[in-house]
Write an enzyme that holds these catalytic residues in place. Structure first.
Site, PDB file in Angstrom:
ATOM      1  N   ASP A   1       7.440  -6.461 -14.769  1.00 30.99           N
ATOM      2  CA  ASP A   1       8.487  -7.481 -14.854  1.00 30.99           C
ATOM      3  C   ASP A   1       8.747  -7.937 -16.276  1.00 30.99           C
ATOM      4  OD1 ASP A   1       8.870  -7.681 -11.997  1.00 30.99           O
ATOM      5  OD2 ASP A   1       6.908  -8.663 -11.943  1.00 30.99           O
TER       6      ASP A   1
ATOM      7  N   ARG B   1      -3.550  -6.615  13.812  1.00 31.17           N
ATOM      8  CA  ARG B   1      -3.928  -7.925  14.348  1.00 31.17           C
ATOM      9  C   ARG B   1      -5.308  -8.322  13.848  1.00 31.17           C
ATOM     10  NH1 ARG B   1      -5.336 -12.360  15.769  1.00 31.17           N
ATOM     11  NH2 ARG B   1      -4.637 -13.489  17.622  1.00 31.17           N
TER      12      ARG B   1
ATOM     13  N   HIS C   1      -1.782  -9.277 -13.640  1.00 31.44           N
ATOM     14  CA  HIS C   1      -1.499  -8.595 -12.375  1.00 31.44           C
ATOM     15  C   HIS C   1      -2.691  -8.786 -11.450  1.00 31.44           C
ATOM     16  CE1 HIS C   1      -0.702  -5.314  -9.503  1.00 31.44           C
ATOM     17  NE2 HIS C   1       0.563  -5.461  -9.849  1.00 31.44           N
TER      18      HIS C   1
ATOM     19  N   ARG D   1       4.215   1.140 -15.691  1.00 31.46           N
ATOM     20  CA  ARG D   1       5.650   0.949 -15.464  1.00 31.46           C
ATOM     21  C   ARG D   1       6.284   0.208 -16.647  1.00 31.46           C
ATOM     22  NH1 ARG D   1       5.370  -2.045  -9.825  1.00 31.46           N
ATOM     23  NH2 ARG D   1       3.861  -3.202 -11.102  1.00 31.46           N
TER      24      ARG D   1
ATOM     25  N   SER E   1       5.836  -6.994  -0.103  1.00 31.57           N
ATOM     26  CA  SER E   1       6.914  -6.260   0.567  1.00 31.57           C
ATOM     27  C   SER E   1       6.385  -5.065   1.355  1.00 31.57           C
ATOM     28  CB  SER E   1       7.966  -5.815  -0.447  1.00 31.57           C
ATOM     29  OG  SER E   1       7.401  -5.069  -1.505  1.00 31.57           O
TER      30      SER E   1
ATOM     31  N   ARG F   1      12.400  -0.204  -3.747  1.00 35.81           N
ATOM     32  CA  ARG F   1      11.193  -0.331  -2.930  1.00 35.81           C
ATOM     33  C   ARG F   1      11.344   0.357  -1.564  1.00 35.81           C
ATOM     34  NH1 ARG F   1       6.561  -3.167  -3.740  1.00 35.81           N
ATOM     35  NH2 ARG F   1       6.963  -2.247  -5.793  1.00 35.81           N
TER      36      ARG F   1
ATOM     37  N   HIS G   1       6.691 -12.459  -6.287  1.00 36.27           N
ATOM     38  CA  HIS G   1       6.805 -11.011  -6.068  1.00 36.27           C
ATOM     39  C   HIS G   1       8.013 -10.484  -6.840  1.00 36.27           C
ATOM     40  CE1 HIS G   1       6.184  -7.152  -4.462  1.00 36.27           C
ATOM     41  NE2 HIS G   1       6.633  -7.292  -3.228  1.00 36.27           N
TER      42      HIS G   1
END
Length: 489
Positions: A427, A473, A372, A381, A296, A453, A326
């Site tokens: 999670d 790029r 992870h 977290r 994200s 987020r 995700h």
């Protein structure tokens, strides 16, 4: 004033000083010490005055004050080190998701494999201590974290309160977005609705209007900042409308200008319990940012590098967050844990749990919520949510099962031998808290993640504009081209 008075007295005596006049010399040194002491007092009071002046600055003023020094620092650093090599790229990294490649800038947070996330240098426990809290609360206010991410400074309670009020004032949705959300079919996934509504808000973009009018690139950050503030303010009403439409009566309560961002969001969802408000403050804080390489955050940066406005950039980021690898991972954790409870019940032994874990692994599946891409320890977290649960819901049956998994799963994964990190991530725990307070609709959880987020990716996008980062790029290669490059026929 102190220094002026004593300097005048000192100069009067000094005019009469002679080597033989010892008493006058001693008195002059005494006065000199007075001057030095009073000068220190003046410096102290000046520092105090500057601190008070700083604490009275708005978020935008605080940010603007820091920009020239940061721009000059980056300019000098780039000029002095532009040809420095910072690493090598292996063939495996190209095929393996670019893991470990140092290829991006992110000013807001850094993820250390052993320490976990640091927001502008501060760990999650440090943020829980340093950032302002709601009256009577223990968890940090997300507004304070946004201030920290954007400016690098810990705000005062007064400054955070002003951000809360400002977001409440900016939260109104345009009629076409309200109509858009209300017209979505019930079988459209909450994240699809969320992303579409954010794209619909693009009509409000100040950056898009400023760019069309030909604004100088040095001013890009200002309209990006305004868009970020407006977008963050509008996300809770958007998310709450989606939730109430899909799962309840479609009625969303109005925003209370005297409440903080998370408390208003909790109320709009229909869960006004003070403990749930605290839960949302913690949730929205710890999910806000995880450096720049996750899907994200990277998506928002990539799309933003094309000078797409913050609404379009964030909508793209949310489409990435919706993926199973995700933001959808917390839903998969609950699905797996629910299967475990249905098969074994709540009162199960460690051996029964081990057997269930092994059965999952032998079927070719992973244990959701464990491991992870970067971390090599228990996710801080996860730990923050576990501490919250131990304090507020120690007897919750789902929490007890998740705690038992925390004790059993790592050893099984180590024995299995394929997990680089056998420890739980964020999670593995977030769904437990939401389930406890009655927010049981798992398909909606990623929307909550998305609201949070925004704090991180919008802060980063503002800094992308401040630093004038160019269009991203990178060079891609085919397998044939890569074989030729490394000398393989």
């Amino acid at each position: 004033a102190y220094v002026g008075v004593h300097a005048w007295e000192y100069s009067t005596i000094a005019n009469d000083l002679r080597p033989k006049n010892r008493p006058s010399i001693r008195m002059s040194f005494s006065l000199f010490r007075s001057i030095r002491t009073c000068s220190s007092l003046v410096r102290f009071h000046r520092v105090q005055w500057l601190a008070r002046a700083s604490s009275s600055l708005s978020l935008k003023e605080t940010l603007e004050r820091s920009i020239p020094d940061k721009q000059e620092d980056v300019k000098k650093f780039r000029a002095a080190t532009k040809d420095k090599v910072i690493g090598q790229i292996t063939v495996e990294q190209l095929y393996g998701g670019m893991r470990g490649m140092k290829a991006m800038l992110c000013e807001t947070s850094v993820l250390d494999p052993d320490e976990g996330i640091r927001f502008r240098g501060h760990s999650i426990p440090e943020c829980q201590k340093l950032l302002p809290k709601a009256k009577g609360g223990d968890e940090p206010l997300p507004e304070g974290l946004f201030w920290l991410l954007l400016t690098g400074e810990v705000p005062t309670e007064e400054q955070v309160s002003e951000v809360s009020k400002e977001w409440a004032a900016r939260a109104d949705l345009p009629p076409h977005v309200v109509g858009m959300i209300n017209s979505f079919p019930n079988n459209l996934h909450p994240m699809s609705q969320f992303s579409a509504a954010i794209t619909g808000l693009q009509t409000e973009s100040q950056f898009a209007k400023a760019y069309s009018s030909g604004i100088h690139k040095s001013k890009y950050w200002e309209s990006t900042f305004e868009d970020a503030m407006n977008l963050i303010a509008k996300l809770p009403p958007v998310a709450a409308m989606i939730y109430r439409n899909l799962y309840h009566d479609g009625v969303v309560c109005p925003i209370d200008p005297n409440k903080d961002w998370a408390a208003n969001f909790a109320d709009m969802l229909g869960y006004g319990d003070s403990h749930f408000e605290e839960c949302m403050r913690l949730y929205l804080t710890i999910h806000a940012d995880h450096e720049g390489g996750n899907v994200s955050a990277h998506t928002c940066h990539l799309v933003g590098s094309a000078l797409s406005d913050p609404y379009l950039s964030f909508a793209a980021a949310m489409n990435g967050l919706a993926g199973p690898l995700h933001g959808l991972a917390n839903q998969e954790v609950l699905v797996w844990v629910t299967k475990c409870r249905e098969k074994l019940g709540d009162d199960l032994s460690d051996e029964q749990l081990k057997d269930f874990i092994w059965a999952t692994l032998k079927s070719g599946q992973v244990i959701p919520g464990y491991g992870h891409a970067v971390l090599r320890k228990t996710d801080p977290r996860y730990s923050a949510q576990r501490e919250f649960a131990q304090k507020h819901l120690p007897d919750d049956s789902l929490f007890k099962l998740v705690s038992q998994l925390y004790k059993v799963v790592p050893d099984v994964l180590l024995e299995h031998g394929k997990a680089a990190n056998p420890w739980p991530n964020v999670d593995a725990h977030s769904g437990v808290l939401l389930q406890h307070y009655g927010l049981t609709e798992m398909t909606y959880y990623t929307v909550l993640f998305g609201v949070s987020r925004a704090l991180g990716v919008m802060s980063s996008l503002v800094w992308d504009r401040i630093l004038g980062l160019p269009l991203e790029r990178p060079k891609s290669m085919s397998t044939e081209g890569l074989k030729k490059l490394v000398g393989v026929n």
